[in-house]
Design a protein around this motif. Structure first.
Motif, PDB file in Angstrom:
ATOM      1  N   ALA A  15       0.837  -1.205   0.000  1.00 59.48           N
ATOM      2  CA  ALA A  15       0.000   0.000   0.000  1.00 59.48           C
ATOM      3  C   ALA A  15       0.869   1.250   0.000  1.00 59.48           C
ATOM      4  O   ALA A  15       0.598   2.211  -0.736  1.00 59.48           O
ATOM      5  CB  ALA A  15      -0.930  -0.001   1.209  1.00 59.48           C
ATOM      6  N   ALA A  16       1.924   1.240   0.812  1.00 60.13           N
ATOM      7  CA  ALA A  16       2.801   2.408   0.898  1.00 60.13           C
ATOM      8  C   ALA A  16       3.475   2.691  -0.442  1.00 60.13           C
ATOM      9  O   ALA A  16       3.538   3.847  -0.872  1.00 60.13           O
ATOM     10  CB  ALA A  16       3.853   2.198   1.990  1.00 60.13           C
ATOM     11  N   VAL A  17       3.967   1.661  -1.111  1.00 57.83           N
ATOM     12  CA  VAL A  17       4.655   1.866  -2.392  1.00 57.83           C
ATOM     13  C   VAL A  17       3.686   2.410  -3.437  1.00 57.83           C
ATOM     14  O   VAL A  17       4.018   3.323  -4.204  1.00 57.83           O
ATOM     15  CB  VAL A  17       5.349   0.568  -2.869  1.00 57.83           C
ATOM     16  N   ASP A  18       2.471   1.886  -3.470  1.00 60.41           N
ATOM     17  CA  ASP A  18       1.486   2.364  -4.442  1.00 60.41           C
ATOM     18  C   ASP A  18       1.158   3.839  -4.221  1.00 60.41           C
ATOM     19  O   ASP A  18       1.144   4.628  -5.169  1.00 60.41           O
ATOM     20  CB  ASP A  18       0.214   1.512  -4.379  1.00 60.41           C
ATOM     21  N   ILE A  19       0.921   4.223  -2.983  1.00 59.79           N
ATOM     22  CA  ILE A  19       0.618   5.632  -2.664  1.00 59.79           C
ATOM     23  C   ILE A  19       1.839   6.505  -2.942  1.00 59.79           C
ATOM     24  O   ILE A  19       1.732   7.586  -3.526  1.00 59.79           O
ATOM     25  CB  ILE A  19       0.162   5.766  -1.197  1.00 59.79           C
ATOM     26  N   PHE A  20       3.016   6.022  -2.533  1.00 63.24           N
ATOM     27  CA  PHE A  20       4.265   6.759  -2.711  1.00 63.24           C
ATOM     28  C   PHE A  20       4.501   7.112  -4.180  1.00 63.24           C
ATOM     29  O   PHE A  20       4.782   8.263  -4.514  1.00 63.24           O
ATOM     30  CB  PHE A  20       5.420   5.898  -2.168  1.00 63.24           C
ATOM     31  N   TYR A  21       4.360   6.145  -5.085  1.00 61.32           N
ATOM     32  CA  TYR A  21       4.619   6.433  -6.489  1.00 61.32           C
ATOM     33  C   TYR A  21       3.560   7.343  -7.101  1.00 61.32           C
ATOM     34  O   TYR A  21       3.866   8.113  -8.003  1.00 61.32           O
ATOM     35  CB  TYR A  21       4.822   5.163  -7.314  1.00 61.32           C
ATOM     36  N   LEU A  25       4.979  10.607  -8.946  1.00 63.83           N
ATOM     37  CA  LEU A  25       4.674  10.864 -10.354  1.00 63.83           C
ATOM     38  C   LEU A  25       3.868  12.140 -10.562  1.00 63.83           C
ATOM     39  O   LEU A  25       3.824  12.670 -11.665  1.00 63.83           O
ATOM     40  CB  LEU A  25       3.950   9.659 -10.969  1.00 63.83           C
ATOM     41  N   MET A  26       3.277  12.671  -9.499  1.00 64.28           N
ATOM     42  CA  MET A  26       2.562  13.941  -9.593  1.00 64.28           C
ATOM     43  C   MET A  26       3.469  15.137  -9.288  1.00 64.28           C
ATOM     44  O   MET A  26       3.060  16.283  -9.436  1.00 64.28           O
ATOM     45  CB  MET A  26       1.356  13.940  -8.643  1.00 64.28           C
ATOM     46  N   ASP A  27       4.709  14.871  -8.885  1.00 62.66           N
ATOM     47  CA  ASP A  27       5.654  15.915  -8.505  1.00 62.66           C
ATOM     48  C   ASP A  27       6.528  16.265  -9.708  1.00 62.66           C
ATOM     49  O   ASP A  27       7.414  15.500 -10.097  1.00 62.66           O
ATOM     50  CB  ASP A  27       6.512  15.417  -7.342  1.00 62.66           C
ATOM     51  N   ASP A  28       6.278  17.424 -10.297  1.00 63.62           N
ATOM     52  CA  ASP A  28       7.014  17.834 -11.507  1.00 63.62           C
ATOM     53  C   ASP A  28       8.515  17.964 -11.286  1.00 63.62           C
ATOM     54  O   ASP A  28       9.287  17.924 -12.246  1.00 63.62           O
ATOM     55  CB  ASP A  28       6.463  19.159 -12.042  1.00 63.62           C
ATOM     56  N   SER A  29       8.962  18.112 -10.044  1.00 60.20           N
ATOM     57  CA  SER A  29      10.397  18.268  -9.797  1.00 60.20           C
ATOM     58  C   SER A  29      11.158  16.952  -9.917  1.00 60.20           C
ATOM     59  O   SER A  29      12.376  16.959 -10.084  1.00 60.20           O
ATOM     60  CB  SER A  29      10.643  18.895  -8.423  1.00 60.20           C
ATOM     61  N   ILE A  30      10.451  15.825  -9.854  1.00 59.62           N
ATOM     62  CA  ILE A  30      11.129  14.520  -9.913  1.00 59.62           C
ATOM     63  C   ILE A  30      10.469  13.513 -10.859  1.00 59.62           C
ATOM     64  O   ILE A  30      11.082  12.508 -11.196  1.00 59.62           O
ATOM     65  CB  ILE A  30      11.260  13.882  -8.507  1.00 59.62           C
ATOM     66  N   SER A  31       9.255  13.762 -11.308  1.00 58.75           N
ATOM     67  CA  SER A  31       8.535  12.759 -12.107  1.00 58.75           C
ATOM     68  C   SER A  31       9.261  12.411 -13.409  1.00 58.75           C
ATOM     69  O   SER A  31       9.163  11.270 -13.887  1.00 58.75           O
ATOM     70  CB  SER A  31       7.115  13.227 -12.407  1.00 58.75           C
ATOM     71  N   HIS A  32      10.017  13.365 -13.970  1.00 56.54           N
ATOM     72  CA  HIS A  32      10.715  13.108 -15.240  1.00 56.54           C
ATOM     73  C   HIS A  32      11.738  11.980 -15.143  1.00 56.54           C
ATOM     74  O   HIS A  32      12.077  11.372 -16.149  1.00 56.54           O
ATOM     75  CB  HIS A  32      11.368  14.389 -15.761  1.00 56.54           C
ATOM     76  N   ALA A  83      12.080  11.756  -0.171  1.00 58.91           N
ATOM     77  CA  ALA A  83      11.924  11.455   1.258  1.00 58.91           C
ATOM     78  C   ALA A  83      10.644  12.084   1.805  1.00 58.91           C
ATOM     79  O   ALA A  83       9.931  11.461   2.608  1.00 58.91           O
ATOM     80  CB  ALA A  83      13.147  11.950   2.032  1.00 58.91           C
ATOM     81  N   GLY A  84      10.342  13.291   1.373  1.00 63.00           N
ATOM     82  CA  GLY A  84       9.114  13.962   1.811  1.00 63.00           C
ATOM     83  C   GLY A  84       7.869  13.202   1.381  1.00 63.00           C
ATOM     84  O   GLY A  84       6.902  13.086   2.144  1.00 63.00           O
ATOM     85  N   HIS A  85       7.890  12.660   0.158  1.00 60.86           N
ATOM     86  CA  HIS A  85       6.744  11.866  -0.309  1.00 60.86           C
ATOM     87  C   HIS A  85       6.626  10.561   0.474  1.00 60.86           C
ATOM     88  O   HIS A  85       5.515  10.099   0.753  1.00 60.86           O
ATOM     89  CB  HIS A  85       6.847  11.589  -1.803  1.00 60.86           C
ATOM     90  N   LEU A  86       7.758  10.003   0.854  1.00 61.85           N
ATOM     91  CA  LEU A  86       7.726   8.789   1.671  1.00 61.85           C
ATOM     92  C   LEU A  86       7.105   9.084   3.033  1.00 61.85           C
ATOM     93  O   LEU A  86       6.223   8.358   3.495  1.00 61.85           O
ATOM     94  CB  LEU A  86       9.145   8.218   1.820  1.00 61.85           C
ATOM     95  N   VAL A  87       7.527  10.159   3.657  1.00 60.18           N
ATOM     96  CA  VAL A  87       6.975  10.541   4.966  1.00 60.18           C
ATOM     97  C   VAL A  87       5.482  10.831   4.858  1.00 60.18           C
ATOM     98  O   VAL A  87       4.685  10.336   5.672  1.00 60.18           O
ATOM     99  CB  VAL A  87       7.745  11.746   5.564  1.00 60.18           C
ATOM    100  N   SER A  88       5.070  11.598   3.859  1.00 54.37           N
ATOM    101  CA  SER A  88       3.644  11.930   3.747  1.00 54.37           C
ATOM    102  C   SER A  88       2.819  10.684   3.440  1.00 54.37           C
ATOM    103  O   SER A  88       1.669  10.567   3.895  1.00 54.37           O
ATOM    104  CB  SER A  88       3.399  13.032   2.719  1.00 54.37           C
ATOM    105  N   THR A  89       3.392   9.725   2.726  1.00 61.28           N
ATOM    106  CA  THR A  89       2.703   8.448   2.477  1.00 61.28           C
ATOM    107  C   THR A  89       2.476   7.717   3.786  1.00 61.28           C
ATOM    108  O   THR A  89       1.369   7.226   4.064  1.00 61.28           O
ATOM    109  CB  THR A  89       3.537   7.571   1.516  1.00 61.28           C
ATOM    110  N   LEU A  90       3.506   7.630   4.605  1.00 60.33           N
ATOM    111  CA  LEU A  90       3.386   6.929   5.890  1.00 60.33           C
ATOM    112  C   LEU A  90       2.405   7.645   6.815  1.00 60.33           C
ATOM    113  O   LEU A  90       1.629   6.989   7.521  1.00 60.33           O
ATOM    114  CB  LEU A  90       4.763   6.780   6.531  1.00 60.33           C
ATOM    115  N   GLU A  91       2.426   8.965   6.777  1.00 58.62           N
ATOM    116  CA  GLU A  91       1.462   9.722   7.581  1.00 58.62           C
ATOM    117  C   GLU A  91       0.038   9.443   7.107  1.00 58.62           C
ATOM    118  O   GLU A  91      -0.873   9.266   7.923  1.00 58.62           O
ATOM    119  CB  GLU A  91       1.763  11.222   7.509  1.00 58.62           C
ATOM    120  N   GLU A  92      -0.148   9.383   5.793  1.00 55.58           N
ATOM    121  CA  GLU A  92      -1.463   9.094   5.220  1.00 55.58           C
ATOM    122  C   GLU A  92      -1.962   7.721   5.657  1.00 55.58           C
ATOM    123  O   GLU A  92      -3.167   7.517   5.841  1.00 55.58           O
ATOM    124  CB  GLU A  92      -1.371   9.158   3.693  1.00 55.58           C
TER     125      GLU A  92
END
Length: 117
Positions: A15-21, A25-32, A83-92
């Protein structure tokens, strides 16, 4: 008890990996970085890596972190975004802060390899 077990084992990591990606992928600074990546394969590798990194069954057979990220010219900002997306995923997923801190510790432990420093 391992971080893997405390998080809830395979269903929690999946579940965490699915939410994380979704977040990545919605983050324009890293999705490329993922434009030419087979995301089904990437999900599977990430699930296996996180399972191993969190102390679960080791079925990870991918490249080490330095080799996997070699030549990507990743910066501290890229690492912090992920790392921020990982943390927000775990918080979610309502993961307790103590476990989030443990997960961040694992991420920080591979930071120099990811950034090829």
């Amino acid at each position: 008890m391992s971080v893997y077990e405390k998080l809830g084992g395979e269903p929690a990591v999946n579940a965490a990996v699915d939410i994380f990606y979704r977040k990545v992928l919605m983050d324009d600074s890293i999705s490329h970085f993922f434009d030419t990546i087979d995301m089904d394969n990437q999900h599977a590798k990430q699930k296996a890596f996180l399972t191993m990194a969190f102390g679960g069954p080791n079925s990870y057979s991918g490249k080490d972190m330095r080799e996997a990220h070699k030549g990507m010219n990743l910066t501290e900002a890229h690492f912090n975004a992920v790392a921020g997306h990982l943390v927000s995923t775990l918080e979610e997923l309502s993961v307790p802060q103590e476990l989030i801190d443990d997960v961040v510790g694992v991420a920080v432990s591979v930071k120099s390899d990811v950034l090829n420093q």
